[in-house]
Scaffold this motif. Sequence first.
Motif, PDB file in Angstrom:
ATOM      1  N   ASP A   1       0.586  -1.270  -0.076  1.00  0.00           N
ATOM      2  CA  ASP A   1      -0.120   0.030   0.059  1.00  0.00           C
ATOM      3  C   ASP A   1       0.686   1.239  -0.046  1.00  0.00           C
ATOM      4  O   ASP A   1       0.176   2.354  -0.294  1.00  0.00           O
TER       5      ASP A   1
ATOM      6  N   ARG B   1      -0.043   9.689  -3.289  1.00  0.00           N
ATOM      7  CA  ARG B   1      -1.252  10.450  -3.497  1.00  0.00           C
ATOM      8  C   ARG B   1      -1.294  12.115  -3.211  1.00  0.00           C
ATOM      9  O   ARG B   1      -0.360  12.125  -2.160  1.00  0.00           O
TER      10      ARG B   1
ATOM     11  N   ASP C   1       1.349   3.868  -2.798  1.00  0.00           N
ATOM     12  CA  ASP C   1       0.146   4.604  -3.429  1.00  0.00           C
ATOM     13  C   ASP C   1      -0.005   5.606  -2.262  1.00  0.00           C
ATOM     14  O   ASP C   1      -0.409   6.885  -2.785  1.00  0.00           O
ATOM     15  N   TRP C   2      -0.129   5.436  -1.079  1.00  0.00           N
ATOM     16  CA  TRP C   2      -0.228   6.304   0.127  1.00  0.00           C
ATOM     17  C   TRP C   2       0.808   7.438  -0.082  1.00  0.00           C
ATOM     18  O   TRP C   2       0.476   8.553   0.239  1.00  0.00           O
TER      19      TRP C   2
END
Length: 277
Positions: free
Chosen positions: A161, A168, A164-165
């Motif tokens: 994850d 963003r 992506d985190w």
Amino acid sequence: MTEINPYLPEPATILETIQETPTIKTFRVRLDDPAKMRSFSFQPGQVGQLSVFGAGEATFVINSSPTRLDHLQFSVMRAGEVTSRLHGLAAGDKVGVRAPLGNHFPYEAMKGRDIVFIGGGIGMAPLRTLLLFMLDNRADYGKISLLYGARSPVDMAFKADLPDWTARSDMTTVLTIDREAEGWEHTVGLIPNVLLEMAPSPDNAVAVTCGPPIMIKFTLQALKRLGFGDEQIYTTLEKRMKCGVGLCGRCNIGAKYVCVDGPVFSYAQLRELPNEL
Ligand SMILES: Cc1cc2nc3c(=O)[nH]c(=O)nc-3n(C[C@H](O)[C@H](O)[C@H](O)COP(=O)(O)OP(=O)(O)OC[C@H]3O[C@@H](n4cnc5c(N)ncnc54)[C@H](O)[C@@H]3O)c2cc1C
Ligand code: FES
């Protein structure tokens, strides 16, 4: 609609496992009954009892999001008998699932507010479900910040994850480890200290934190210094459970049962409970 009986483990199959860290393994599972899987629903923060046939069952937060229901995800830190047996399982193996159990994060009341997530180690699991849910309903929430810490890079879970985190533009992500490590390109420092440096504003904000007790203790102090009120701070308790449905009395703290009144509590609610944690 096919009803799910929370007293009976539903047979389920492990679709995939991810070795997150040397001691944390993630399991993606699907209920074997397609009708029950289709009608399954839960709220962010609710837990499930995973059973290993012949070994027993243990409680884990459902850390996937209710907005993505093709599988249920549980991340398991090895502690004793059941968790060690779970770590021995692989894709295709069977488990039992009793879920959903317990209360959930008050995500409706959090709408329109800034959200500050502070997770340590396996404590990132309950935060992950709420974070994914909010990212899938992004317009409903204000600024979203995540501070996630682990002892060292190898102890950092949910590595799939993290790209992506951190990439963003609609959330701020700070990853931290306790001490310098070769190749680490993010922050170094203990979670409460890094939180004070980030200095999120308490105005119209809610903090959601979960992690080891020592981290929670100092994180609460940091949040208070930043001006967060008791009712603006939420955490989840991991008091040991057995029946999971408010019958056996195994998980009580004073008059509250963690399995039905929790595991999610505001700090204001926790202050009302006897000091048995
Ligand atoms: C609401 C809730 C949510 C949870 N979510 C997760 C999760 O997402 N991921 C995860 O890895 N774990 C989670 N846990 C903790 C997990 O349930 C326990 O680690 C597990 O039950 C241990 O089972 P075991 O048979 O392997 O260990 P046991 O043999 O039962 O215990 C091994 C050791 O761990 C200690 N221990 C066991 N359970 C707990 C506990 N709840 N709190 C503190 N110490 C304990 C025991 O005292 C013993 O020292 C959660 C617990 C609760 C109550
Ligand atoms: S686990 Fe039985 S009452 Fe909570």
